[in-house]
Write a protein that holds these residues in place. Structure first.
Motif, PDB file in Angstrom:
ATOM      1  N   GLU A   1      14.369   6.516   7.828  1.00  0.00           N
ATOM      2  CA  GLU A   1      12.744   7.126   7.293  1.00  0.00           C
ATOM      3  C   GLU A   1      12.518   8.539   7.638  1.00  0.00           C
ATOM      4  OE1 GLU A   1      13.969   2.431   8.723  1.00  0.00           O
ATOM      5  OE2 GLU A   1      13.818   4.700   9.619  1.00  0.00           O
ATOM      6  N   GLU A   2      13.125   9.604   8.378  1.00  0.00           N
ATOM      7  CA  GLU A   2      13.365  10.436   8.398  1.00  0.00           C
ATOM      8  C   GLU A   2      13.108  11.393   7.708  1.00  0.00           C
ATOM      9  OE1 GLU A   2      12.509  11.211  11.602  1.00  0.00           O
ATOM     10  OE2 GLU A   2      12.664   9.375  11.925  1.00  0.00           O
ATOM     11  N   TYR A   3      13.647  11.595   6.505  1.00  0.00           N
ATOM     12  CA  TYR A   3      13.201  12.719   5.189  1.00  0.00           C
ATOM     13  C   TYR A   3      11.794  12.075   4.214  1.00  0.00           C
ATOM     14  CZ  TYR A   3      15.768   9.715   2.460  1.00  0.00           C
ATOM     15  OH  TYR A   3      16.192   8.573   1.081  1.00  0.00           O
ATOM     16  N   PRO A   4      11.587  12.914   3.452  1.00  0.00           N
ATOM     17  CA  PRO A   4      10.207  12.398   3.000  1.00  0.00           C
ATOM     18  C   PRO A   4      10.713  11.822   1.856  1.00  0.00           C
ATOM     19  CG  PRO A   4      10.630  14.629   3.548  1.00  0.00           C
ATOM     20  CD  PRO A   4      12.157  14.481   3.655  1.00  0.00           C
ATOM     21  N   ALA A   5       9.715  10.928   1.394  1.00  0.00           N
ATOM     22  CA  ALA A   5       9.682  10.364   0.359  1.00  0.00           C
ATOM     23  C   ALA A   5      10.058  10.635  -1.097  1.00  0.00           C
ATOM     24  CB  ALA A   5       8.775   9.358  -0.014  1.00  0.00           C
ATOM     25  N   ARG A   6      10.985  10.447  -1.795  1.00  0.00           N
ATOM     26  CA  ARG A   6      11.090  10.676  -2.728  1.00  0.00           C
ATOM     27  C   ARG A   6      11.241   9.061  -3.974  1.00  0.00           C
ATOM     28  NH1 ARG A   6      16.998  12.399  -2.516  1.00  0.00           N
ATOM     29  NH2 ARG A   6      16.845  11.570  -4.524  1.00  0.00           N
ATOM     30  N   PRO A   7       9.910   8.980  -4.899  1.00  0.00           N
ATOM     31  CA  PRO A   7       9.316   8.375  -5.330  1.00  0.00           C
ATOM     32  C   PRO A   7      10.272   8.824  -7.008  1.00  0.00           C
ATOM     33  CG  PRO A   7       7.547   9.246  -4.810  1.00  0.00           C
ATOM     34  CD  PRO A   7       8.146   9.419  -3.886  1.00  0.00           C
ATOM     35  N   GLU A   8      10.789   7.068  -7.267  1.00  0.00           N
ATOM     36  CA  GLU A   8      11.455   7.888  -8.596  1.00  0.00           C
ATOM     37  C   GLU A   8      10.707   7.022  -9.918  1.00  0.00           C
ATOM     38  OE1 GLU A   8      13.282  10.680  -9.395  1.00  0.00           O
ATOM     39  OE2 GLU A   8      13.999  11.319  -7.465  1.00  0.00           O
ATOM     40  N   SER A   9       9.884   6.167 -10.270  1.00  0.00           N
ATOM     41  CA  SER A   9       8.868   5.574 -11.115  1.00  0.00           C
ATOM     42  C   SER A   9       8.025   5.289 -10.414  1.00  0.00           C
ATOM     43  CB  SER A   9      10.096   3.929 -10.835  1.00  0.00           C
ATOM     44  OG  SER A   9       9.754   3.336  -9.856  1.00  0.00           O
ATOM     45  N   THR A  10       7.010   4.757 -11.306  1.00  0.00           N
ATOM     46  CA  THR A  10       5.314   4.826 -11.083  1.00  0.00           C
ATOM     47  C   THR A  10       5.307   3.212  -9.760  1.00  0.00           C
ATOM     48  OG1 THR A  10       4.734   5.287 -13.252  1.00  0.00           O
ATOM     49  CG2 THR A  10       3.020   3.896 -11.747  1.00  0.00           C
ATOM     50  N   TYR A  11       6.434   2.648 -10.059  1.00  0.00           N
ATOM     51  CA  TYR A  11       6.397   1.338  -8.888  1.00  0.00           C
ATOM     52  C   TYR A  11       6.148   1.998  -7.340  1.00  0.00           C
ATOM     53  CZ  TYR A  11       7.385  -2.973  -6.429  1.00  0.00           C
ATOM     54  OH  TYR A  11       7.919  -2.987  -4.513  1.00  0.00           O
ATOM     55  N   SER A  12       7.424   3.096  -7.231  1.00  0.00           N
ATOM     56  CA  SER A  12       7.502   3.747  -6.051  1.00  0.00           C
ATOM     57  C   SER A  12       6.238   4.137  -5.849  1.00  0.00           C
ATOM     58  CB  SER A  12       9.402   3.730  -5.873  1.00  0.00           C
ATOM     59  OG  SER A  12       9.284   4.863  -6.915  1.00  0.00           O
ATOM     60  N   LEU A  13       6.179   5.214  -6.590  1.00  0.00           N
ATOM     61  CA  LEU A  13       4.920   6.304  -6.159  1.00  0.00           C
ATOM     62  C   LEU A  13       3.540   5.487  -5.524  1.00  0.00           C
ATOM     63  CD1 LEU A  13       3.437   8.704  -6.611  1.00  0.00           C
ATOM     64  CD2 LEU A  13       3.401   8.403  -9.108  1.00  0.00           C
ATOM     65  N   VAL A  14       3.808   4.505  -6.218  1.00  0.00           N
ATOM     66  CA  VAL A  14       2.527   3.004  -6.050  1.00  0.00           C
ATOM     67  C   VAL A  14       2.741   2.938  -4.136  1.00  0.00           C
ATOM     68  CG1 VAL A  14       1.050   1.376  -6.089  1.00  0.00           C
ATOM     69  CG2 VAL A  14       1.608   2.894  -7.875  1.00  0.00           C
ATOM     70  N   LYS A  15       3.959   2.673  -3.988  1.00  0.00           N
ATOM     71  CA  LYS A  15       4.343   2.868  -3.055  1.00  0.00           C
ATOM     72  C   LYS A  15       4.246   3.400  -1.951  1.00  0.00           C
ATOM     73  CE  LYS A  15       5.501  -1.710  -3.253  1.00  0.00           C
ATOM     74  NZ  LYS A  15       4.920  -3.032  -3.066  1.00  0.00           N
ATOM     75  N   HIS A  16       4.751   4.844  -2.301  1.00  0.00           N
ATOM     76  CA  HIS A  16       4.322   6.024  -1.961  1.00  0.00           C
ATOM     77  C   HIS A  16       2.637   6.155  -0.899  1.00  0.00           C
ATOM     78  CE1 HIS A  16       4.576   9.936   0.432  1.00  0.00           C
ATOM     79  NE2 HIS A  16       4.259  10.359  -0.846  1.00  0.00           N
ATOM     80  N   LEU A  17       2.007   5.859  -2.243  1.00  0.00           N
ATOM     81  CA  LEU A  17       0.726   6.556  -2.317  1.00  0.00           C
ATOM     82  C   LEU A  17       0.219   5.382  -1.048  1.00  0.00           C
ATOM     83  CD1 LEU A  17      -0.430   7.032  -5.694  1.00  0.00           C
ATOM     84  CD2 LEU A  17      -0.237   8.360  -3.836  1.00  0.00           C
ATOM     85  N   GLU A  18       0.377   4.107  -1.016  1.00  0.00           N
ATOM     86  CA  GLU A  18      -0.110   2.867  -0.161  1.00  0.00           C
ATOM     87  C   GLU A  18       0.117   2.705   1.698  1.00  0.00           C
ATOM     88  OE1 GLU A  18       0.286  -0.718  -3.506  1.00  0.00           O
ATOM     89  OE2 GLU A  18       2.126  -0.120  -1.321  1.00  0.00           O
ATOM     90  N   GLU A  19       1.868   4.111   1.737  1.00  0.00           N
ATOM     91  CA  GLU A  19       1.785   4.439   2.905  1.00  0.00           C
ATOM     92  C   GLU A  19       1.154   5.391   3.384  1.00  0.00           C
ATOM     93  OE1 GLU A  19       5.839   5.421   3.511  1.00  0.00           O
ATOM     94  OE2 GLU A  19       6.371   3.181   3.089  1.00  0.00           O
ATOM     95  N   GLN A  20       0.095   6.953   2.453  1.00  0.00           N
ATOM     96  CA  GLN A  20      -0.462   8.108   2.604  1.00  0.00           C
ATOM     97  C   GLN A  20      -1.687   7.150   2.794  1.00  0.00           C
ATOM     98  OE1 GLN A  20       1.084  10.969   3.006  1.00  0.00           O
ATOM     99  NE2 GLN A  20       2.857  10.461   2.882  1.00  0.00           N
ATOM    100  N   MET A  21      -1.778   6.616   1.675  1.00  0.00           N
ATOM    101  CA  MET A  21      -3.526   5.730   2.484  1.00  0.00           C
ATOM    102  C   MET A  21      -3.443   5.035   3.707  1.00  0.00           C
ATOM    103  SD  MET A  21      -5.344   2.704  -0.254  1.00  0.00           S
ATOM    104  CE  MET A  21      -4.293   1.992   0.036  1.00  0.00           C
ATOM    105  N   ALA A  22      -2.641   4.020   3.974  1.00  0.00           N
ATOM    106  CA  ALA A  22      -2.438   3.907   5.662  1.00  0.00           C
ATOM    107  C   ALA A  22      -2.008   5.036   7.024  1.00  0.00           C
ATOM    108  CB  ALA A  22      -0.904   2.940   5.552  1.00  0.00           C
ATOM    109  N   ILE A  23      -1.883   5.989   6.639  1.00  0.00           N
ATOM    110  CA  ILE A  23      -2.046   6.387   7.463  1.00  0.00           C
ATOM    111  C   ILE A  23      -3.606   7.280   7.967  1.00  0.00           C
ATOM    112  CG2 ILE A  23      -1.384   9.649   8.281  1.00  0.00           C
ATOM    113  CD1 ILE A  23       1.267   8.464   6.923  1.00  0.00           C
TER     114      ILE A  23
END
Length: 290
Positions: A132-154
């Motif tokens: 979990e230590e390195y920055p997110a690297r979304p490579e699809s719209t699906y994973s982009l949403v998962k990354h944005l969800e984490e940012q929203m939760a923060i």
């Protein structure tokens, strides 16, 4: 506790609902599909009014919840047009998080994804095992949403420091009947390189949810949730050297040790996988000839 599980009719959701009920919790399954049964409620999570209504109360069934487990989503890339995946998953998660906060619920656990780590690793990972230590690297719209969800939760936990939101980055969820196919993966090491040969038994995924509900502190944390082993019979060190020869292996790997590090989940949640596909295959006996 009284707990709402969104997507409780899905592959992981069924195991989560079962585990929480076995633990003595009262569970409501909020989903668009499923059979009429104890705790099942039909809800369109894209409709904020419906989500807020059912979280605040539901006739004589409950007058408030203690926690929310959010699993509902289009569950993988390529199952719907990208715009539909973005709209459905992002809006649903916002509605669930916001309605829970408005209702005064302080504990949320939800399904993030291993895909934020850089899957399908067409660009090799920065090191192995990934963590979990390195920055997110979304490579699809699906994973982009998962990354944005984490940012929203923060940000939501910054707004309300008493709220706990735990993102569980689940690996590829498997039921025992899926293990029949696992020996065939050995034929081509590249077939499952897309997630570093990882998986998670749905029952262990449910364990992670239960542990997060029990132990997560206020604030946001993300955890990789995977099985302790890989899907392969070949050794982990051999696989890493063959398929990702230029990637640093930053720890000695056990023979079949997962390359999706679960060390953080072990330390902070007390998570420990209890199921392996190898148990299913080792329990089978070879018929003897007469």
């Amino acid at each position: 506790m009284k707990i709402a599980v969104t997507g409780g009719s899905g592959k992981l959701g069924r195991s989560v609902v079962r585990r929480l009920r076995q633990d003595g919790q009262t569970v409501f399954n909020l989903d668009q599909v499923g059979q009429r049964s104890q705790g099942f409620v039909t809800v369109d999570l894209r409709n904020y009014g419906q989500v807020a209504d059912v979280i605040h109360g539901l006739d004589d069934r409950h007058n408030g919840l203690d926690a929310v487990v959010h699993l509902a989503a289009i569950p993988a890339p390529g199952l719907a047009p990208d715009a539909a995946t973005f709209e459905n998953n992002m809006l649903s998660t916002y509605n669930v998080f916001q309605a829970a906060r408005r209702a005064g619920i302080k504990k949320l656990v939800y399904a993030s994804s291993e895909t934020v780590l850089g899957l399908p690793f067409d660009t090799p990972p920065p090191y192995i095992p990934v963590d979990e230590e390195y920055p997110a690297r979304p490579e699809s719209t699906y994973s982009l949403v998962k990354h944005l969800e984490e940012q929203m939760a923060i940000q939501l936990t910054r707004w309300d420091p008493d709220v706990s939101i735990t993102a569980l980055r689940f690996s590829n969820v498997m039921d025992p009947e899926d293990y029949e196919a696992f020996p065939s993966f050995d034929q081509d090491a590249n077939r499952r390189k897309w997630n570093l040969w990882g998986y998670i038994d749905a029952r262990d995924g449910a364990q992670a949810v239960a542990r997060a509900l029990e132990t997560a502190a206020p604030g946001f944390e993300a955890f990789i949730i995977a099985a302790a082993d890989t899907v392969m019979s070949r050794s982990s060190a051999e696989l890493a050297a063959e398929v990702f020869p230029g990637v640093d292996v930053v720890k000695d790997l056990g023979r079949h040790e997962t390359m999706l590090s679960i060390d953080k989940a072990r330390r902070h949640l007390g998570f420990e996988p209890e199921h392996s596909w190898r148990d299913v295959h080792s329990n089978r006996t070879t018929p003897t000839e007469d």
